[in-house]
Structure formats: structure tokens, C-alpha cells
Design a protein around this motif. Structure first.
Motif, PDB file in Angstrom:
ATOM      1  N   LEU A 316       0.842  -1.084  -0.066  1.00 64.40           N
ATOM      2  CA  LEU A 316      -0.005   0.047  -0.107  1.00 64.40           C
ATOM      3  C   LEU A 316       0.869   1.348  -0.105  1.00 64.40           C
ATOM      4  N   HIS A 317       1.032   1.662  -1.377  1.00 66.69           N
ATOM      5  CA  HIS A 317       1.751   3.205  -1.308  1.00 66.69           C
ATOM      6  C   HIS A 317       3.204   3.258  -0.686  1.00 66.69           C
ATOM      7  N   ALA A 318       3.811   2.098  -0.939  1.00 66.10           N
ATOM      8  CA  ALA A 318       5.207   2.106  -0.440  1.00 66.10           C
ATOM      9  C   ALA A 318       6.187   3.070  -0.948  1.00 66.10           C
ATOM     10  N   ASP A 319       5.804   3.487  -2.272  1.00 62.06           N
ATOM     11  CA  ASP A 319       6.586   4.463  -3.062  1.00 62.06           C
ATOM     12  C   ASP A 319       6.416   6.102  -2.516  1.00 62.06           C
ATOM     13  N   VAL A 320       5.195   6.241  -1.659  1.00 61.52           N
ATOM     14  CA  VAL A 320       4.921   7.452  -0.982  1.00 61.52           C
ATOM     15  C   VAL A 320       5.529   7.303   0.344  1.00 61.52           C
ATOM     16  N   LEU A 321       5.530   6.427   1.010  1.00 62.26           N
ATOM     17  CA  LEU A 321       5.922   6.363   2.432  1.00 62.26           C
ATOM     18  C   LEU A 321       7.696   6.307   2.278  1.00 62.26           C
ATOM     19  N   SER A 322       8.275   5.624   1.422  1.00 58.60           N
ATOM     20  CA  SER A 322       9.758   5.552   1.281  1.00 58.60           C
ATOM     21  C   SER A 322      10.129   7.092   0.855  1.00 58.60           C
ATOM     22  N   THR A 323       9.443   7.863   0.025  1.00 61.65           N
ATOM     23  CA  THR A 323       9.843   9.172  -0.359  1.00 61.65           C
ATOM     24  C   THR A 323       9.694   9.995   0.895  1.00 61.65           C
ATOM     25  N   ALA A 324       8.618   9.831   1.508  1.00 62.80           N
ATOM     26  CA  ALA A 324       8.658  10.704   2.881  1.00 62.80           C
ATOM     27  C   ALA A 324       9.573  10.372   3.831  1.00 62.80           C
ATOM     28  N   VAL A 325      10.046   9.151   4.026  1.00 64.07           N
ATOM     29  CA  VAL A 325      11.266   8.819   5.013  1.00 64.07           C
ATOM     30  C   VAL A 325      12.619   9.568   4.517  1.00 64.07           C
ATOM     31  N   ILE A 326      12.890   9.220   3.088  1.00 62.64           N
ATOM     32  CA  ILE A 326      14.051   9.937   2.679  1.00 62.64           C
ATOM     33  C   ILE A 326      14.248  11.331   2.670  1.00 62.64           C
ATOM     34  N   PHE A 327      13.120  12.093   2.039  1.00 63.07           N
ATOM     35  CA  PHE A 327      13.210  13.457   2.052  1.00 63.07           C
ATOM     36  C   PHE A 327      12.671  14.272   3.373  1.00 63.07           C
ATOM     37  N   GLY A 328      12.108  13.573   4.114  1.00 57.98           N
ATOM     38  CA  GLY A 328      11.659  14.066   5.465  1.00 57.98           C
ATOM     39  C   GLY A 328      13.080  14.123   6.222  1.00 57.98           C
ATOM     40  N   MET A 329      13.872  13.153   6.008  1.00 59.80           N
ATOM     41  CA  MET A 329      15.081  13.226   7.089  1.00 59.80           C
ATOM     42  C   MET A 329      16.228  14.249   6.456  1.00 59.80           C
ATOM     43  N   ILE A 330      16.135  14.623   5.036  1.00 57.35           N
ATOM     44  CA  ILE A 330      17.064  15.465   4.543  1.00 57.35           C
ATOM     45  C   ILE A 330      16.344  17.076   5.001  1.00 57.35           C
ATOM     46  N   VAL A 331      15.155  17.099   4.997  1.00 55.59           N
ATOM     47  CA  VAL A 331      14.792  18.552   5.342  1.00 55.59           C
ATOM     48  C   VAL A 331      14.440  18.646   6.860  1.00 55.59           C
ATOM     49  N   SER A 332      14.622  17.534   7.417  1.00 57.15           N
ATOM     50  CA  SER A 332      13.993  17.931   9.065  1.00 57.15           C
ATOM     51  C   SER A 332      14.734  18.969   9.919  1.00 57.15           C
ATOM     52  N   LEU A 333      16.093  19.055   9.606  1.00 56.34           N
ATOM     53  CA  LEU A 333      16.987  19.642  10.482  1.00 56.34           C
ATOM     54  C   LEU A 333      16.552  21.054  10.226  1.00 56.34           C
ATOM     55  N   PRO A 334      16.569  21.716   9.140  1.00 56.49           N
ATOM     56  CA  PRO A 334      16.200  23.155   8.912  1.00 56.49           C
ATOM     57  C   PRO A 334      14.742  23.382   9.360  1.00 56.49           C
ATOM     58  N   LEU A 335      13.837  22.443   9.326  1.00 58.07           N
ATOM     59  CA  LEU A 335      12.334  22.870   9.444  1.00 58.07           C
ATOM     60  C   LEU A 335      12.098  22.625  11.003  1.00 58.07           C
ATOM     61  N   MET A 336      13.037  21.743  11.676  1.00 60.80           N
ATOM     62  CA  MET A 336      12.892  21.845  13.045  1.00 60.80           C
ATOM     63  C   MET A 336      13.398  23.144  13.793  1.00 60.80           C
ATOM     64  N   ILE A 337      14.415  23.291  13.208  1.00 66.07           N
ATOM     65  CA  ILE A 337      15.096  24.736  13.640  1.00 66.07           C
ATOM     66  C   ILE A 337      14.004  26.214  13.357  1.00 66.07           C
ATOM     67  N   ALA A 338      13.575  25.708  12.352  1.00 67.81           N
ATOM     68  CA  ALA A 338      12.363  26.984  11.950  1.00 67.81           C
ATOM     69  C   ALA A 338      11.168  26.926  12.761  1.00 67.81           C
ATOM     70  N   TYR A 339      10.667  25.669  13.070  1.00 65.72           N
ATOM     71  CA  TYR A 339       9.830  25.471  14.387  1.00 65.72           C
ATOM     72  C   TYR A 339      10.051  25.845  15.496  1.00 65.72           C
ATOM     73  N   PHE A 340      11.285  25.509  15.990  1.00 66.68           N
ATOM     74  CA  PHE A 340      11.893  26.119  16.967  1.00 66.68           C
ATOM     75  C   PHE A 340      11.858  27.899  17.377  1.00 66.68           C
ATOM     76  N   ALA A 341      12.467  28.136  16.002  1.00 66.83           N
ATOM     77  CA  ALA A 341      12.543  29.792  16.173  1.00 66.83           C
ATOM     78  C   ALA A 341      11.211  30.432  16.218  1.00 66.83           C
ATOM     79  N   ILE A 342       9.975  29.893  15.353  1.00 70.57           N
ATOM     80  CA  ILE A 342       8.697  30.465  15.319  1.00 70.57           C
ATOM     81  C   ILE A 342       7.972  30.251  16.876  1.00 70.57           C
ATOM     82  N   LEU A 343       8.355  29.103  17.709  1.00 69.90           N
ATOM     83  CA  LEU A 343       7.702  28.753  18.648  1.00 69.90           C
ATOM     84  C   LEU A 343       8.296  29.667  19.882  1.00 69.90           C
TER      85      LEU A 343
END
Length: 347
Positions: A316-343
Motif C-alpha cells: 500500500l503506497h510504499a513509494d509514497v512512504l519511502s519518499t516521505a522517509v528519505i526526503f523527510g530526514m533530509i529537510v527535517s533539520l532546517p524545518l525543526m530549527i524553523a519550528y523552534f524559532a517560530i515557537l
């Protein structure tokens, strides 16, 4: 405040995962080591052995008597909000889909807390945040991943029981198939519960949390022979999951297996819809201060690797989940820092 040393710690935690991913990718794409049948066997090894033992390992060593149960309630409320919205979408919209509701729920709610969340939480808010992130991770393992497993088994059982079944519009049994009959509900549920009972992922979490309650109540440690038997496979859990994901990537025609539009859709659900639902649930349960901020930030962590393994196993949609894991880990660091700054700015 996050410094370069904290960023380095997160990178150190993430790079080994991508090493395992590239080894899996190269073993199929470049070196042709595994056949398709062997690739499926590797995914089943991860699904039925290394991940369940990994779950036992980290749930058995928590102290449930020190949990923040208001945070747990907020987490449950946020997921209930998402489930209701997706159920209404699947039932009322012409574009609604039961299968896509399952995948969307995974994208919105299931996170890779231990890999990225722990070092980031410690850098942002200290040990209190680490304890909360681990707590959310355990609840995910003992409640929400089994729920995902259950609905995936319901989908599979319905398809198997009725032949060629169209399950995009309901659990009630609307079946569009030639020469097929409506499956009996109780027979269907019997098949589902039998399958779930035979899946080690279902009772790994039960064993782990039961041991955590007993050991913390009466203050005794797990026998070394027992812990060693668990550790021998559990230590390979995350690595083999990433290796399996690399194998899956290599079997696809494109690196972004699901396409650009679905990738963006997955990222929006993961990094916007999930944290927004958590913010609503957390505020409704009266969370405030750093606890509220940690709850929102942990909901924006990258996609759970286990959700991909389940998606691959159940088709069931393994292509979507694999992409979410891979790209999610790539963009997570700057996004988490952005969330931290906004909060912090909102505070």
C-alpha cells in the motif's frame, strides 16, 4: 539554543542511516546481488524479526509511572482529529479513498522520534524534552503502529476474502468484483484477528510495556540471557529497515518513486497537518510552555521507518512512504530549527 555542536550531533545520528540506505540501493541497482524474491524476503525479515525485537528493546526500558499522561491524551486527541477528518473525506468526497486515508494517517501521525527527535529535543529543551519524545515514541509503538497493522490486515483480508475487491470506499463491504459475493463481516474480522495475533509486531509492544510496568513496580532488571537474546536482533532493526528501503528504491524506475506532486502532498501532511493537529490537541488538553512546544515539534519529526516497512509488506503506497522517509530526514533539520524559532518567537 541550538548550536553547531548540536547540529553535528543530529548529522552524526542520521548519516549512518543513509549509509545503510545506499548499501541497500547499491546491492540491487549497481551490484545486482539480490533478486526480486530475495528483496521481498529481506523486507519480511525486517517486518517480522528485527523491528519487533527493536520494539521490545526500547519499550521494556521505559518507566511508565513517570509519564506525562496529559501529553498522551493530547497525542490521542490529535490523532482522533486526523482520523475523523480522513474518515469524512473518504466517505463524503468523490475523491475519497479508504486506502489513501490509511496512508495519509501514517504521513500525518507516525514519526521517527528516536533517530532525529532525541538529539534535537535535547539540544532545544534539555532532558525534559528527551523524556517526552521517548514517551511519544513508546506510545506510537504500543498503540498507533498496532492500529495501523490492524487496518492494513482488514484491507488485506477483505481483498483476499472477496477476490478482486475495490475497498477505496468502505469497511462496510461495498465490493465491485465479477462473480464475487459480499464477505461476511464476522468471518472477515476472524481472519483479521488471526493474522494480527500471528504477527510479532502486535505482541512485541505488549510484552515490552508489560515488562516495563512490572520491572519498575518491583524494581528488578531483565535477566542478561533474556536481554542478550533480544539485543542480538534488535540492534539491527533500524539499519536493516533502511537497507530494505534502499532495495525498494533501487527497484523503482525513478529516484522519487511517487512523483513530485505526491512528494509535496506527503511533505505537507507530515510537516504541516500533523503538527497543526497536535497543536489543537495539546492546547485543548491544557499543555503550555516548553511542554507544548516539544509536543508540536515532535509531531513534525520525519516519517516513521516502520510505516514504510508495513506499507511494503502490505502493498500500500510504499513509494509514497519511502519518499516521505528519505526526503523527510533530509529537510527535517532546517524545518525543526524553523519550528523552534517560530515557537520561541510566539512565546
Amino acid at each position: 539554543m541550538i548550536g553547531w555542536e548540536d547540529v553535528y550531533k543530529v548529522v552524526v545520528a542520521m548519516v549512518p542511516l543513509y549509509v545503510a540506505l545506499m548499501l541497500g540501493y547499491g546491492s540491487v541497482k549497481w551490484w545486482r546481488i539480490f533478486t526480486l524474491e530475495q528483496c521481498d524476503a529481506i523486507n519480511r525479515l525486517v517486518c517480522y524479526f528485527t523491528l519487533p525485537l527493536f520494539t521490545v528493546e526500547f519499550t521494556a526500558h521505559v518507566d511508565p509511572f513517570k509519564w506525562n499522561y496529559r501529553c498522551i491524551a493530547a497525542d490521542a486527541l490529535s490523532k482522533l482529529i486526523i482520523a475523523i477528518v480522513l474518515a469524512l473525506w473518504a466517505k463524503c468526497s468523490s475523491k475519497g479513498s479508504y486506502c489513501w486515508s490509511i496512508t495519509s494517517f501514517s504521513l500525518c501521525t507516525l514519526t521517527s522520534s528516536l533517530v532525529v527527535g532525541v538529539p534535537l529535543a535535547k539540544a532545544m529543551y534539555g532532558q525534559m524534552a528527551v523524556d517526552l519524545v521517548v514517551q511519544f515514541s513508546v506510545i506510537q509503538a504500543i498503540v498507533w503502529l498496532p492500529v495501523l497493522l490492524l487496518v492494513l490486515e482488514i484491507r488485506r483480508a477483505g481483498t483476499t476474502d472477496a477476490g478482486a475487491v475495490h475497498v477505496d470506499k468502505d469497511l462496510e463491504g461495498t465490493i465491485n468484483a465479477e462473480a464475487s459475493s459480499r464477505p461476511d463481516f464476522w468471518h472477515l474480522m476472524k481472519l483479521v484477528w488471526l493474522k494480527v495475533a500471528m504477527n510479532p509486531n502486535a505482541y512485541a509492544c505488549i510484552f515490552g510495556i508489560a515488562w516495563a510496568f512490572v520491572s519498575n513496580r518491583w524494581h528488578f532488571e531483565m535477566p542478561s540471557i533474556m536481554e542478550g537474546s533480544i539485543l542480538i536482533m534488535s540492534r539491527a532493526g533500524t539499519g536493516t529497515a533502511m537497507f530494505s528501503m534502499g532495495i525498494f528504491m533501487a527497484s523503482q524506475e525513478k529516484l522519487i518513486a511517487c512523483g513530485t506532486s505526491l512528494t509535496i502532498f506527503g511533505m505537507v501532511l507530515k510537516f504541516i497537518a500533523g503538527p497543526a493537529a497536535m497543536a489543537i490537541g495539546a492546547i485543548a488538553m491544557g499543555l503550555h510552555g516548553d511542554v507544548l512546544r516539544v509536543a508540536i515539534i515532535q509531531a513534525a519529526l520525519p516519517q516513521s521507518i516502520t510505516s514504510f516497512i508495513f506499507a511494503k509488506e502490505y502493498g500500500l503506497h510504499a513509494d509514497v512512504l519511502s519518499t516521505a522517509v528519505i526526503f523527510g530526514m533530509i529537510v527535517s533539520l532546517p524545518l525543526m530549527i524553523a519550528y523552534f524559532a517560530i515557537l520561541e518567537f510566539a512565546h
